[in-house]
Design an enzyme around this catalytic site. Structure first.
Site, PDB file in Angstrom:
ATOM      1  N   SER A  96       0.838  -1.211   0.000  1.00  0.00           N
ATOM      2  CA  SER A  96       0.000   0.000   0.000  1.00  0.00           C
ATOM      3  C   SER A  96       0.869   1.256   0.000  1.00  0.00           C
ATOM      4  N   PHE A 134      -2.715  10.313  -0.375  1.00  0.00           N
ATOM      5  CA  PHE A 134      -3.705  10.659  -1.403  1.00  0.00           C
ATOM      6  C   PHE A 134      -5.060  10.776  -0.734  1.00  0.00           C
ATOM      7  N   PRO A 139     -15.548  11.144   4.987  1.00  0.00           N
ATOM      8  CA  PRO A 139     -16.414  10.373   5.885  1.00  0.00           C
ATOM      9  C   PRO A 139     -17.760  10.012   5.231  1.00  0.00           C
ATOM     10  N   GLY A 142     -17.414   7.679   0.080  1.00  0.00           N
ATOM     11  CA  GLY A 142     -16.380   6.683  -0.172  1.00  0.00           C
ATOM     12  C   GLY A 142     -16.483   6.174  -1.608  1.00  0.00           C
ATOM     13  N   GLY A 243      -7.980   8.556 -12.866  1.00  0.00           N
ATOM     14  CA  GLY A 243      -6.818   8.168 -13.676  1.00  0.00           C
ATOM     15  C   GLY A 243      -5.697   7.624 -12.796  1.00  0.00           C
ATOM     16  N   CYS A 244      -5.505   8.235 -11.609  1.00  0.00           N
ATOM     17  CA  CYS A 244      -4.499   7.720 -10.665  1.00  0.00           C
ATOM     18  C   CYS A 244      -4.916   6.332 -10.178  1.00  0.00           C
ATOM     19  N   LEU A 344      -3.863 -25.099   7.782  1.00  0.00           N
ATOM     20  CA  LEU A 344      -2.889 -25.094   8.875  1.00  0.00           C
ATOM     21  C   LEU A 344      -3.523 -25.383  10.228  1.00  0.00           C
ATOM     22  N   GLU A 369      -9.615   1.288  -3.027  1.00  0.00           N
ATOM     23  CA  GLU A 369      -9.420   1.423  -4.483  1.00  0.00           C
ATOM     24  C   GLU A 369     -10.633   0.916  -5.254  1.00  0.00           C
ATOM     25  N   GLY A 370     -11.822   1.106  -4.679  1.00  0.00           N
ATOM     26  CA  GLY A 370     -13.051   0.606  -5.287  1.00  0.00           C
ATOM     27  C   GLY A 370     -13.369  -0.762  -4.709  1.00  0.00           C
TER      28      GLY A 370
HETATM   29  P1  TGC Z   1     -18.464   8.950 -13.814  1.00  0.00           P
HETATM   30  O1  TGC Z   1     -19.566   9.867 -14.214  1.00  0.00           O
HETATM   31  O2  TGC Z   1     -18.494   7.521 -14.291  1.00  0.00           O
HETATM   32  O3  TGC Z   1     -17.051   9.535 -14.243  1.00  0.00           O
HETATM   33  C1  TGC Z   1     -16.675  10.888 -13.990  1.00  0.00           C
HETATM   34  C2  TGC Z   1     -15.584  11.276 -14.962  1.00  0.00           C
HETATM   35  O4  TGC Z   1     -14.448  10.431 -14.793  1.00  0.00           O
HETATM   36  C3  TGC Z   1     -14.171   9.698 -16.003  1.00  0.00           C
HETATM   37  N1  TGC Z   1     -13.724   8.364 -15.577  1.00  0.00           N
HETATM   38  C4  TGC Z   1     -12.455   7.996 -15.576  1.00  0.00           C
HETATM   39  N2  TGC Z   1     -11.338   8.624 -15.963  1.00  0.00           N
HETATM   40  C5  TGC Z   1     -10.170   7.984 -15.824  1.00  0.00           C
HETATM   41  N3  TGC Z   1     -10.082   6.749 -15.299  1.00  0.00           N
HETATM   42  C6  TGC Z   1     -11.183   6.080 -14.861  1.00  0.00           C
HETATM   43  N4  TGC Z   1     -11.068   4.871 -14.308  1.00  0.00           N
HETATM   44  C7  TGC Z   1     -12.449   6.688 -15.003  1.00  0.00           C
HETATM   45  N5  TGC Z   1     -13.712   6.328 -14.695  1.00  0.00           N
HETATM   46  C8  TGC Z   1     -14.479   7.377 -15.044  1.00  0.00           C
HETATM   47  C9  TGC Z   1     -15.467   9.681 -16.737  1.00  0.00           C
HETATM   48  O5  TGC Z   1     -15.263   9.512 -18.121  1.00  0.00           O
HETATM   49  C10 TGC Z   1     -16.012  11.058 -16.407  1.00  0.00           C
HETATM   50  O6  TGC Z   1     -15.315  12.020 -17.183  1.00  0.00           O
HETATM   51  P2  TGC Z   1     -16.039  13.372 -17.672  1.00  0.00           P
HETATM   52  O7  TGC Z   1     -14.992  14.040 -18.495  1.00  0.00           O
HETATM   53  O8  TGC Z   1     -17.243  12.903 -18.440  1.00  0.00           O
HETATM   54  O9  TGC Z   1     -16.393  14.108 -16.405  1.00  0.00           O
HETATM   55  O10 TGC Z   1     -18.360   9.011 -12.236  1.00  0.00           O
HETATM   56  P3  TGC Z   1     -19.342   8.493 -11.099  1.00  0.00           P
HETATM   57  O11 TGC Z   1     -19.534   9.625 -10.151  1.00  0.00           O
HETATM   58  O12 TGC Z   1     -20.570   7.844 -11.664  1.00  0.00           O
HETATM   59  O13 TGC Z   1     -18.470   7.383 -10.352  1.00  0.00           O
HETATM   60  C11 TGC Z   1     -18.067   6.246 -10.987  1.00  0.00           C
HETATM   61  C12 TGC Z   1     -17.408   5.259  -9.987  1.00  0.00           C
HETATM   62  C13 TGC Z   1     -18.391   4.779  -8.951  1.00  0.00           C
HETATM   63  C14 TGC Z   1     -16.962   4.064 -10.806  1.00  0.00           C
HETATM   64  C15 TGC Z   1     -16.192   5.895  -9.326  1.00  0.00           C
HETATM   65  O14 TGC Z   1     -16.517   7.002  -8.627  1.00  0.00           O
HETATM   66  C16 TGC Z   1     -15.403   4.942  -8.465  1.00  0.00           C
HETATM   67  O15 TGC Z   1     -14.486   4.291  -8.967  1.00  0.00           O
HETATM   68  N6  TGC Z   1     -15.661   4.819  -7.106  1.00  0.00           N
HETATM   69  C17 TGC Z   1     -14.817   4.084  -6.203  1.00  0.00           C
HETATM   70  C18 TGC Z   1     -13.994   5.069  -5.379  1.00  0.00           C
HETATM   71  C19 TGC Z   1     -12.598   4.611  -5.134  1.00  0.00           C
HETATM   72  O16 TGC Z   1     -12.076   3.720  -5.803  1.00  0.00           O
HETATM   73  N7  TGC Z   1     -11.927   5.227  -4.178  1.00  0.00           N
HETATM   74  C20 TGC Z   1     -10.553   4.913  -3.913  1.00  0.00           C
HETATM   75  C21 TGC Z   1      -9.931   5.908  -2.977  1.00  0.00           C
HETATM   76  S1  TGC Z   1      -8.154   5.824  -2.935  1.00  0.00           S
HETATM   77  C22 TGC Z   1      -7.792   4.424  -2.132  1.00  0.00           C
HETATM   78  O17 TGC Z   1      -8.619   3.645  -1.780  1.00  0.00           O
HETATM   79  C23 TGC Z   1      -6.353   4.201  -1.875  1.00  0.00           C
HETATM   80  S2  TGC Z   1      -6.104   2.762  -0.953  1.00  0.00           S
HETATM   81  C24 TGC Z   1      -4.464   2.765  -0.646  1.00  0.00           C
HETATM   82  C25 TGC Z   1      -3.719   1.816  -1.550  1.00  0.00           C
HETATM   83  O18 TGC Z   1      -3.796   1.943  -2.791  1.00  0.00           O
HETATM   84  O19 TGC Z   1      -2.985   0.953  -1.095  1.00  0.00           O
HETATM   85  P1  FAD Z   2     -19.167   2.850   1.170  1.00  0.00           P
HETATM   86  O1  FAD Z   2     -18.981   3.583  -0.092  1.00  0.00           O
HETATM   87  O2  FAD Z   2     -20.024   3.456   2.225  1.00  0.00           O
HETATM   88  O3  FAD Z   2     -19.720   1.393   0.816  1.00  0.00           O
HETATM   89  C1  FAD Z   2     -20.345   0.542   1.785  1.00  0.00           C
HETATM   90  C2  FAD Z   2     -20.878  -0.691   1.031  1.00  0.00           C
HETATM   91  O4  FAD Z   2     -21.873  -0.267   0.086  1.00  0.00           O
HETATM   92  C3  FAD Z   2     -19.780  -1.398   0.224  1.00  0.00           C
HETATM   93  O5  FAD Z   2     -19.981  -2.794   0.297  1.00  0.00           O
HETATM   94  C4  FAD Z   2     -20.036  -0.921  -1.201  1.00  0.00           C
HETATM   95  O6  FAD Z   2     -19.621  -1.872  -2.168  1.00  0.00           O
HETATM   96  C5  FAD Z   2     -21.547  -0.767  -1.197  1.00  0.00           C
HETATM   97  N1  FAD Z   2     -22.004   0.192  -2.221  1.00  0.00           N
HETATM   98  C6  FAD Z   2     -21.728   1.525  -2.303  1.00  0.00           C
HETATM   99  N2  FAD Z   2     -22.306   2.047  -3.389  1.00  0.00           N
HETATM  100  C7  FAD Z   2     -22.957   1.033  -4.016  1.00  0.00           C
HETATM  101  C8  FAD Z   2     -23.718   0.926  -5.209  1.00  0.00           C
HETATM  102  N3  FAD Z   2     -23.904   1.982  -6.016  1.00  0.00           N
HETATM  103  N4  FAD Z   2     -24.233  -0.275  -5.534  1.00  0.00           N
HETATM  104  C9  FAD Z   2     -24.016  -1.362  -4.760  1.00  0.00           C
HETATM  105  N5  FAD Z   2     -23.305  -1.330  -3.622  1.00  0.00           N
HETATM  106  C10 FAD Z   2     -22.777  -0.152  -3.268  1.00  0.00           C
HETATM  107  N6  FAD Z   2      -9.104   6.330   0.436  1.00  0.00           N
HETATM  108  C11 FAD Z   2      -8.308   7.340  -0.041  1.00  0.00           C
HETATM  109  O7  FAD Z   2      -8.792   8.307  -0.640  1.00  0.00           O
HETATM  110  N7  FAD Z   2      -6.949   7.283   0.140  1.00  0.00           N
HETATM  111  C12 FAD Z   2      -6.349   6.267   0.793  1.00  0.00           C
HETATM  112  O8  FAD Z   2      -5.123   6.249   0.918  1.00  0.00           O
HETATM  113  C13 FAD Z   2      -7.154   5.215   1.315  1.00  0.00           C
HETATM  114  N8  FAD Z   2      -6.597   4.210   2.045  1.00  0.00           N
HETATM  115  C14 FAD Z   2      -7.400   3.292   2.647  1.00  0.00           C
HETATM  116  C15 FAD Z   2      -6.844   2.374   3.547  1.00  0.00           C
HETATM  117  C16 FAD Z   2      -7.662   1.479   4.220  1.00  0.00           C
HETATM  118  C17 FAD Z   2      -7.065   0.527   5.203  1.00  0.00           C
HETATM  119  C18 FAD Z   2      -9.051   1.452   3.965  1.00  0.00           C
HETATM  120  C19 FAD Z   2      -9.961   0.473   4.666  1.00  0.00           C
HETATM  121  C20 FAD Z   2      -9.605   2.359   3.087  1.00  0.00           C
HETATM  122  C21 FAD Z   2      -8.797   3.301   2.433  1.00  0.00           C
HETATM  123  N9  FAD Z   2      -9.350   4.290   1.605  1.00  0.00           N
HETATM  124  C22 FAD Z   2      -8.557   5.290   1.100  1.00  0.00           C
HETATM  125  C23 FAD Z   2     -10.797   4.399   1.470  1.00  0.00           C
HETATM  126  C24 FAD Z   2     -11.418   3.391   0.516  1.00  0.00           C
HETATM  127  O9  FAD Z   2     -11.149   3.725  -0.823  1.00  0.00           O
HETATM  128  C25 FAD Z   2     -12.926   3.350   0.800  1.00  0.00           C
HETATM  129  O10 FAD Z   2     -13.086   2.700   2.045  1.00  0.00           O
HETATM  130  C26 FAD Z   2     -13.698   2.650  -0.282  1.00  0.00           C
HETATM  131  O11 FAD Z   2     -13.668   3.376  -1.499  1.00  0.00           O
HETATM  132  C27 FAD Z   2     -15.164   2.403   0.112  1.00  0.00           C
HETATM  133  O12 FAD Z   2     -15.747   3.549   0.656  1.00  0.00           O
HETATM  134  P2  FAD Z   2     -16.535   3.467   2.071  1.00  0.00           P
HETATM  135  O13 FAD Z   2     -15.627   2.814   3.044  1.00  0.00           O
HETATM  136  O14 FAD Z   2     -17.044   4.822   2.369  1.00  0.00           O
HETATM  137  O15 FAD Z   2     -17.737   2.465   1.812  1.00  0.00           O
END
Ligand code: TGC
Ligand code: FAD
Length: 390
Positions: A96, A134, A139, A142, A243-244, A344, A369-370
């Site tokens: 991570s 990042f 809160p 997510g 994109g990241c 185990l 990361e989703g």
């Molecule tokens: P949506 O309307 O689909 O898209 C908005 C704009 O973004 C563009 N787009 C992308 N561009 C680049 N790469 C992608 N993968 C893209 N997906 C979409 C899209 O074309 C659009 O562009 P524009 O120009 O039309 O505005 O957005 P939405 O609001 O419906 O959301 C889509 C959804 C649910 C898939 C997205 O929001 C999502 O992936 N949600 C999950 C959130 C997530 O992954 N959070 C991660 C936080 S960071 C983290 O967890 C770090 S963990 C630490 C570690 O890595 O170890």
């Molecule tokens: P929620 O979005 O509240 O989701 C709760 C449940 O509802 C999930 O099962 C989800 O799949 C489901 N759900 C949500 N929407 C829908 C839908 N439309 N349809 C069906 N089911 C749905 N984030 C950062 O920005 N940077 C970081 O460095 C980072 N590091 C992390 C490290 C750890 C250890 C953890 C646990 C999380 C980290 N995150 C980070 C946050 C992480 O990306 C979020 O926890 C994750 O995206 C889910 O968001 P949430 O926890 O708010 O759950």
């Protein structure tokens, strides 16, 4: 015991270049020497082992694919994947730190930043002198980051940043944060926030049962004055952070294979040594079924990621293809961890073996990361054209 047997059932090594193998073997050797012996202790005490930061930089884990002129390793996407695989054999929390630094901090500065920002930050991040984090998740936002409320106002000679981020890896000790926030028109931009800016605090999140060797925290912005030159100028909108995430999710797809390999190796070895009913448990059909299914799933995941790496090297991998690999491989790994732990018996729940730690870590990996479900809906949208999020 000789740690880290490398299951390669389909001779995938034949698809790798000498450079890929050199990079992988250096990472593997380093993890075996510097991470595996200490990681259980750090996970138990819920502490990130800061002493490994230099080593991560030396094996090229900070910005593997960032050009060398900025201090990166200048490698291709398959080398990047192999480094993540090897680090996650050791621990998902260490991977991570490398994922965040490379794909979520260096990548946006490289791709969306200007030359002055690249020169100022990338070499220090590549060498591990600075660690970054990042901030996308909040809160109340997510899975749906577009709803974020963190925002900044233009105050003439600076921006005024307010809001909060949650669940941020590396937050408690990061010197630099890439923060996603809305401007006065509601458009998302990336800002580089540095530790020490007044009103910026990073409280640590405690009591995690998962990813315990990785530090997680909040980012709190209370009227933080951010210099205007800290805005990433070259991309805005949700597509910028997404994109990241494409790059980080790709690395996680490889990383999960490493965790699965370590669980499989451990269970296979144990099954040959542990005697019950007068036989090694590996001689029982039920245990062989578990092992055979594990190696089958690992092999399928390896093929998926290798092909994805080739597509990414050609700039042709779609976000939906990356989602499929992240979802499949993390699910594969968490299932293998669970089966391996059962093999185990009681020993599987102790810190004498790595499996329970991997199993608990992967609960975070399947969420961040989703989530598993969000990636399924991304595939659903891609194949049907119908958007479940709207
Ligand atoms: P949506 O309307 O689909 O898209 C908005 C704009 O973004 C563009 N787009 C992308 N561009 C680049 N790469 C992608 N993968 C893209 N997906 C979409 C899209 O074309 C659009 O562009 P524009 O120009 O039309 O505005 O957005 P939405 O609001 O419906 O959301 C889509 C959804 C649910 C898939 C997205 O929001 C999502 O992936 N949600 C999950 C959130 C997530 O992954 N959070 C991660 C936080 S960071 C983290 O967890 C770090 S963990 C630490 C570690 O890595 O170890
Ligand atoms: P929620 O979005 O509240 O989701 C709760 C449940 O509802 C999930 O099962 C989800 O799949 C489901 N759900 C949500 N929407 C829908 C839908 N439309 N349809 C069906 N089911 C749905 N984030 C950062 O920005 N940077 C970081 O460095 C980072 N590091 C992390 C490290 C750890 C250890 C953890 C646990 C999380 C980290 N995150 C980070 C946050 C992480 O990306 C979020 O926890 C994750 O995206 C889910 O968001 P949430 O926890 O708010 O759950």
């Amino acid at each position: 015991p000789d740690l880290f047997e490398a299951p390669d059932y389909y001779n995938l090594d034949e698809l790798l270049t000498d450079e890929h193998k050199l990079v992988r073997d250096a990472a593997r050797e380093w993890v075996k020497r510097e991470v595996s012996p200490i990681i259980e202790e750090y996970a138990q005490k819920a502490e990130f082992p800061t002493q490994i930061i230099n080593g991560l930089a030396e094996i090229g884990a900070f910005g593997p694919y960032i050009p060398m002129e900025y201090g990166g390793a200048g490698l291709d996407q398959i080398s990047y994947g192999l480094i993540m695989q090897e680090i996650e054999r050791g621990d998902s929390g260490i991977r991570s730190t490398a994922s965040v630094q490379s794909s979520l901090v260096m990548y946006p500065i490289w791709k969306y930043g200007n030359e002055a920002q690249r020169q100022k930050y990338l070499p220090k991040l590549a060498s591990g002198e600075w660690i970054g984090c990042f901030g996308l998740t909040e809160p109340d936002h997510g899975s749906n980051p577009s709803g974020m409320v963190t925002n900044f106002k233009d105050k003439g000679d600076h921006y005024l940043l307010n809001g909060a981020k949650m669940w941020i890896s590396n937050a408690p000790f990061a010197q630099v944060a890439i923060v996603w926030a809305k401007d006065e028109r509601g458009r998302i931009h990336g800002l580089i926030v540095e530790r020490g800016m007044e009103g910026f605090t990073t409280p640590e999140t405690h009591n995690k049962w998962s990813l315990r060797a990785s530090a997680t925290g909040e980012l709190i912005f209370d009227n933080v004055k951010v210099p205007k030159e800290n805005l990433l100028p070259n991309k805005s909108g949700l597509g910028a952070p997404l994109g990241c995430l494409d790059s980080a999710r790709y690395g996680i797809a490889w990383g999960a294979i490493g965790a699965a390999m370590d669980c499989y190796d451990t269970a296979l070895r144990y099954s040959k040594e542990r005697i019950q009913f007068g036989k090694p448990i590996g001689q029982f059909q039920l245990q062989q079924k578990k092992l055979a299914e594990m190696i089958t799933e690992i092999t399928k995941a390896q093929l998926l990621t290798w092909r994805l790496g080739v597509l990414r090297n050609d700039g042709k991998a779609s976000s939906a293809q990356i989602s499929m690999a992240k979802r499949n491989n993390v699910d594969m790994a968490i299932n293998i961890a669970r089966e391996a732990r059962q093999m185990l018996g009681g020993m599987g729940i102790t810190g004498e073996y790595s499996i329970m730690r991997h199993s608990m870590n992967l609960e975070s990996v399947i969420t961040y990361e989703g989530t598993h479900d969000i990636h399924l809906l991304i595939t659903g949208l891609d194949i049907t054209g119908l958007n479940a999020f709207k």
